[in-house]
Design a protein around this motif. Structure first.
Motif, PDB file in Angstrom:
ATOM      1  N   HIS A 131     -25.049 -41.831  -1.265  1.00 10.93           N
ATOM      2  CA  HIS A 131     -23.837 -41.480  -2.001  1.00 10.93           C
ATOM      3  C   HIS A 131     -23.918 -40.052  -2.526  1.00 10.93           C
ATOM      4  O   HIS A 131     -23.050 -39.218  -2.244  1.00 10.93           O
ATOM      5  N   ASP A 170     -21.991 -52.254  -0.610  1.00  5.63           N
ATOM      6  CA  ASP A 170     -21.699 -51.991  -2.019  1.00  5.63           C
ATOM      7  C   ASP A 170     -22.134 -53.157  -2.905  1.00  5.63           C
ATOM      8  O   ASP A 170     -22.675 -52.949  -3.999  1.00  5.63           O
ATOM      9  N   ASN A 172     -17.445 -45.963  -2.634  1.00 10.35           N
ATOM     10  CA  ASN A 172     -18.594 -46.882  -2.599  1.00 10.35           C
ATOM     11  C   ASN A 172     -19.301 -46.897  -3.947  1.00 10.35           C
ATOM     12  O   ASN A 172     -19.668 -47.962  -4.469  1.00 10.35           O
ATOM     13  N   ASN A 206     -21.863 -48.028   4.580  1.00  5.85           N
ATOM     14  CA  ASN A 206     -21.010 -46.845   4.529  1.00  5.85           C
ATOM     15  C   ASN A 206     -21.157 -46.028   5.809  1.00  5.85           C
ATOM     16  O   ASN A 206     -22.081 -46.222   6.601  1.00  5.85           O
ATOM     17  N   ARG A 240     -17.585 -52.813   4.141  1.00  6.47           N
ATOM     18  CA  ARG A 240     -18.208 -53.658   3.117  1.00  6.47           C
ATOM     19  C   ARG A 240     -19.671 -53.932   3.444  1.00  6.47           C
ATOM     20  O   ARG A 240     -20.450 -54.337   2.587  1.00  6.47           O
ATOM     21  N   HIS A 257     -17.437 -48.919  -6.469  1.00 11.19           N
ATOM     22  CA  HIS A 257     -17.671 -50.354  -6.255  1.00 11.19           C
ATOM     23  C   HIS A 257     -19.022 -50.776  -6.833  1.00 11.19           C
ATOM     24  O   HIS A 257     -19.151 -51.850  -7.435  1.00 11.19           O
TER      25      HIS A 257
END
Length: 706
Positions: free
Chosen positions: A309, A148, A398, A46, A43, A401
């Motif tokens: 990401h 996130d 991620n 990543n 949290r 989220h």
């Protein structure tokens, strides 16, 4: 419970005062301690994302004087597993003096080379592009994280306004730009213009926080992330249903996994155009919430916002048009259904490349998707190895989220396509890719070796894992399987293998094993039929039960495993290898061996028949003929050894020497010798060989094939 722990509901406060006190006075040790704590909580950031640093006084080896040095996570590291040898150490004054030679944003890449002139520790890890983002901020400890909850606000259309209202000016905002020297200067300018702030949110990207001690920085980071997370939690479903509400209902988990196992080999085949890849599947509740929603068709094509990401997931996923309850049992029909979607995805990616490329851009990379979404069922990811595939799935989670949070408080925005392209095909990213180790011979290959919890089978599994394959370890002995599981986890980690109970005489076990390997890795490429047993008796003592078990395990077991494997290999349309561990006894007649020897002969000829039949599928079938492999073998624990010793008129303990002396090379054969022979057949140098027999017996003239 400490006061600090009570304060946090949405992140884990794990700072241990006693442990930290033992590190007092060593700022680098405290940096590592803080980094590992934060990296363990996804949290907060990543895998592989974000960066942490500290500045402290150290003796300059050239002058003997105290100088300020910055220790920072080096290029390509992960703060959750960061150690001292993963840090870059640089002179702070030299880093800051680079401002004098900086020529502007168009010369960013040139500055990375100059970081090497600032290195304090000759054993330093290569400095990352994030180095100047920490150098120009005056704080002793700095955290740059990708939570996130924060990225959700950073990727929201009204992110800057939300930040101002949420933190009352104590956290500043910077519009997105690529990491580099100019961003480092802008962070310093932002701090100068907003004195007393506790952090900075970088649009679409992440969070910078700090403190004058490791503990202050840690708590500051947690507090900011806690505030952002709580804000999102308060707003989920407040203004509109999450992701616009659910469009479809997911079937039960057991059915989802059945569908995934049927589909994965076909998807893997489509995605393996350039090289073998490994798959990962997840039906995490958050994934299902997204892929079953009304907003899927709007949000998925937009792509992700944070560069971390999409560097691992590609700019956007592929969404399958299959219904959750679709009949997936006919692979030919399934391929016909899926083919147009893959053609369209590859065209989209190539168009993205053509429209974004510059004269200096690297060549286009593999245009196949990394992330594939199957509404109602789950998420598939494919990459060069299991860890990379799993991490890609985690990164897309991620991104889910982030989209969920941004949509709850505003409207989600992705990076502009050109900006995304410039990150993905950045020459510095390309250089990082080029520095990666060359793939091993079996990288991307998936192996199932029967009887692989001990003896020859385990040696083969170890060899294949050493050479880059992922392996399904199996056995009919639960105790041996547990021991093998522990051994492989310690040596290779969780991503290199999985386990399953498998009795090759049990049809349900065989189905379960191939379901497991398809679900865990996406399919199968390498089959080694190694499970076996031996019975040595004079012909008058042989029973029908003896013959049945020998033929059930050795002959039928080989047949049924091969049959199941061929079904998956044909789905993948990538060829494959089947190796059968037979025996010198398939060719040589000996006393007290009618049942075992004839079953081994049947295995050998069955291998030839399979090789003749499967060549058109590019599935190669070869045989390894061992002899007298005694080490770690269950066969030699019981009556077989006694029977063979009796047949030769010697003691059981004299068998290894007896077998060695009757060979041309006078060598004892070990499980590793058989494993090396198997690798020789599948490692690439014998790719045009099938229907062959490779003897690994020390040289027994009677066993010569020709």
């Amino acid at each position: 419970m400490s006061v600090e722990k009570v304060r946090f509901k949405h992140v884990n406060f794990t700072w241990n005062e006693t442990e930290a006190a033992s590190l007092e006075g060593d700022e680098v040790a405290l940096l590592l301690y803080r980094s590992n704590l934060m990296g363990a909580d996804l949290r907060l950031t990543n895998y592989g994302g974000g960066n942490t640093s500290c500045k402290a006084e150290a003796v300059d080896p050239l002058t003997g004087k105290m100088v300020e040095v910055m220790w920072i996570k080096g290029s390509g590291g992960d703060i959750g597993t960061l150690t001292r040898d993963g840090l870059a150490a640089l002179y702070v004054d030299r880093l800051r003096s680079l401002e004098q030679v900086y020529k502007g944003p168009e010369h960013e890449d040139e500055m990375v080379e100059l970081f090497n002139h600032c290195i304090y520790d000759l054993w330093s890890k290569a400095p990352s592009i994030d180095t100047p983002l920490h150098a120009f901020l005056p704080f002793k400890h700095i955290d740059h994280l990708h939570p996130d909850a924060v990225i959700a606000i950073a990727a929201a259309k009204d992110g800057q306004q939300i930040t101002r209202e949420l933190f009352n000016g104590t956290v500043a905002w910077l519009d997105w730009q690529r990491p580099g020297f100019d961003l480092g200067l802008k962070l310093k300018q932002c701090l100068d213009e907003n004195p007393g702030i506790r952090g900075i949110i970088l649009g679409s990207h992440g969070l910078f926080t700090w403190g004058n001690t490791a503990y202050e920085s840690y708590v500051n980071s947690l507090e900011v992330i806690e505030i952002c997370t709580a804000y999102l939690e308060e707003n989920y479903g407040r203004h509109r249903a999450v992701f616009g509400g659910q469009k479809i209902t997911a079937p039960e988990k057991i059915f989802r996994e059945k569908q995934a196992a049927l589909l994965a080999p076909v998807l893997r085949g489509f995605c393996s155009g350039e090289h073998h890849i490994v798959g990962h599947f997840t039906d995490d509740p958050h994934v299902l919430e997204f892929i079953n929603s009304n907003d899927l068709d709007r949000l998925a094509p937009m792509g992700t916002s944070c560069p971390d990401h999409f560097l691992r997931t590609k700019i956007s996923p592929m969404v399958l048009s299959l219904a959750p309850l679709e009949d997936l049992s006919d692979p030919v029909k399934l391929k016909e259904q899926l083919a147009p979607g893959f053609v369209a995805y590859r065209k989209m990616y190539n168009d993205y490349y053509q429209s974004g490329k510059k004269e200096s851009s690297p060549p286009v990379r593999d245009a196949n998707p990394v992330i594939i979404l199957y509404p109602g069922i789950g998420l598939f990811s494919f990459a060069r190895d299991k860890q990379t595939a799993r991490v890609a799935a985690e990164f897309y989670l991620n991104a889910i989220h982030v989209m969920k949070g941004a949509e709850a408080v505003s409207t989600y925005t992705a990076l502009p396509r050109q900006e995304a392209f410039d990150i993905e095909y950045w020459l510095l990213e390309e250089a990082k890719l080029q520095r990666m180790p060359k793939p091993k011979a079996l990288s991307g290959r998936i192996a199932l070796i029967t009887g692989s919890a001990g003896g020859i089978g385990k040696a083969i599994a170890r060899k294949f894992a050493d050479e880059g394959a992922v392996v399904l370890i199996n056995d009919n002995d639960a105790g041996r399987l547990i021991a093998a599981d522990q051994e492989f986890h310690k040596k290779y980690g969780k991503d290199a293998y999985t386990t399953v109970i498998l009795d090759v005489t049990n049809g349900e076990d065989i189905k379960r094993a191939f379901h497991k390997v398809a679900l865990a890795f996406g399919g199968v490429d390498l089959i080694v039929n190694c499970a076996g047993l031996s019975i040595s008796k004079p012909i008058e003592e042989h029973t029908e039960k003896d013959l049945d078990i020998l033929y059930d395990v050795l002959v039928k077991g080989q047949f049924r495993i091969t049959q199941a494997a061929v079904g998956i290999m044909r789905k993948q349309d990538m060829g494959g290898d089947i190796l059968n561990i037979v025996s010198k006894n398939s060719l040589v007649s000996g006393p007290n061996n009618a049942g075992y020897g004839s079953a081994k002969a049947a295995q050998l000829h069955l291998s030839r028949l399979n090789a003749a039949e499967l060549g058109n599928d590019q599935i190669r079938v070869n045989v390894v003929n061992p002899d007298a492999v005694i080490s770690d073998s269950k066969i030699w624990e019981g009556e077989w050894a006694a029977g063979r010793a009796k047949a030769y008129g010697i003691k059981v303990e004299d068998l290894p020497a007896f077998y060695a002396k009757r060979t041309l090379l006078n060598k004892i054969i070990l499980p590793e010798d058989i494993a090396n022979a198997c690798f020789a057949l599948v490692g690439g140098l014998l790719a045009k060989s099938t229907g062959n027999v490779l003897n690994v017996d020390g040289g027994i003239a009677m066993a010569f094939v020709r």
